[in-house]
Write a protein that holds these residues in place. Structure first.
Motif, mmCIF file in Angstrom:
data_model
loop_
_atom_site.group_PDB
_atom_site.id
_atom_site.type_symbol
_atom_site.label_atom_id
_atom_site.label_comp_id
_atom_site.label_asym_id
_atom_site.label_seq_id
_atom_site.Cartn_x
_atom_site.Cartn_y
_atom_site.Cartn_z
ATOM 1 N N ASN A 158 32.849 5.756 8.584
ATOM 2 C CA ASN A 158 33.263 5.068 7.362
ATOM 3 C C ASN A 158 34.420 5.182 6.465
ATOM 4 N N LYS A 188 32.782 -4.412 9.982
ATOM 5 C CA LYS A 188 32.053 -5.823 10.401
ATOM 6 C C LYS A 188 33.169 -6.410 11.123
ATOM 7 N N GLU A 189 34.914 -6.175 10.571
ATOM 8 C CA GLU A 189 35.703 -7.167 10.730
ATOM 9 C C GLU A 189 35.603 -6.466 12.900
ATOM 10 N N THR A 242 30.598 -1.639 6.424
ATOM 11 C CA THR A 242 31.890 -1.972 5.235
ATOM 12 C C THR A 242 32.298 -3.902 5.991
ATOM 13 N N VAL A 243 33.139 -4.238 4.981
ATOM 14 C CA VAL A 243 34.207 -4.594 5.673
ATOM 15 C C VAL A 243 34.301 -4.454 6.999
ATOM 16 N N ARG A 244 35.434 -3.852 6.552
ATOM 17 C CA ARG A 244 36.293 -3.159 7.582
ATOM 18 C C ARG A 244 35.798 -2.581 9.344
#
Length: 182
Positions: free
Chosen positions: A48, A19-20, A15-17
């Motif tokens: 997730n 990846k961050e 997810t975006v988070r």
């Protein structure tokens, strides 16, 4: 799909988070720095079910907490909200928790003289991951909703799984019974 939680590269495809989180962990070089302490990222971000306030939980193993504290303090001691707490006996084990903040992530480093794969937080994550894989997206959404309403992760799982008693212990018992952990 089974995730190798020892290798954080799985976060790059998430997810975006996630990846961050991967980017932040690489920027900090924290897994390389802590490699002698057997680090594993655990908690809600790897599986997730994180919410905005979720932190990066890194569990480690050491019989010499002072060595780990020294390494972390020298590298991250100037970071926001840096704090070290040692609990003389949690489940009969000396436990040190180091907290700090980097960019949008609170980070918690948790150390005991116990293999990370045998620590409760790792076992909880494995059980939760298996439940999520089997129960699907609707269950995941319900967990996140409960967390957004203020419930901690294990109590949220216990509630949806109808587990009684202490949710942390009940989740481990459930995991053993289902063969998710051994």
């Amino acid at each position: 799909m089974v995730i190798n939680f020892r290798d954080i590269t799985y976060l790059k495809e998430g997810t975006v988070r996630q990846k961050e989180a991967h980017k932040v962990l690489l920027e900090l070089n924290i897994f390389e720095l802590l490699k002698h302490f057997n680090p594993i990222l655990v908690g809600t971000i790897p599986i997730n079910i994180d919410v905005t306030s979720s932190d990066l939980d890194i569990i480690c193993q050491s019989d010499n907490h002072e060595d780990l504290i020294k390494v972390v303090s020298e590298n991250y001691g100037e970071f926001l909200r840096f704090e070290v707490k040692t609990i003389p006996s949690y489940k009969n084990l000396k436990t040190t928790i180091i907290t700090l903040e980097y960019k949008t992530f609170p980070i918690e480093i948790f150390v005991q003289n116990k293999l990370p794969e045998e620590q409760d937080s790792y076992l909880h994550m494995l059980v939760e991951y298996q439940v999520l894989v089997k129960a699907g997206e609707e269950f995941r959404s319900k967990i996140i909703t409960l967390k957004q309403q203020g419930l901690k992760t294990e109590p949220a799982f216990a509630k949806l799984l109808n587990l009684e008693g202490n949710p942390y212990e009940a989740l481990l018992t459930y995991g053993f019974e289902k063969g998710y952990i051994s």
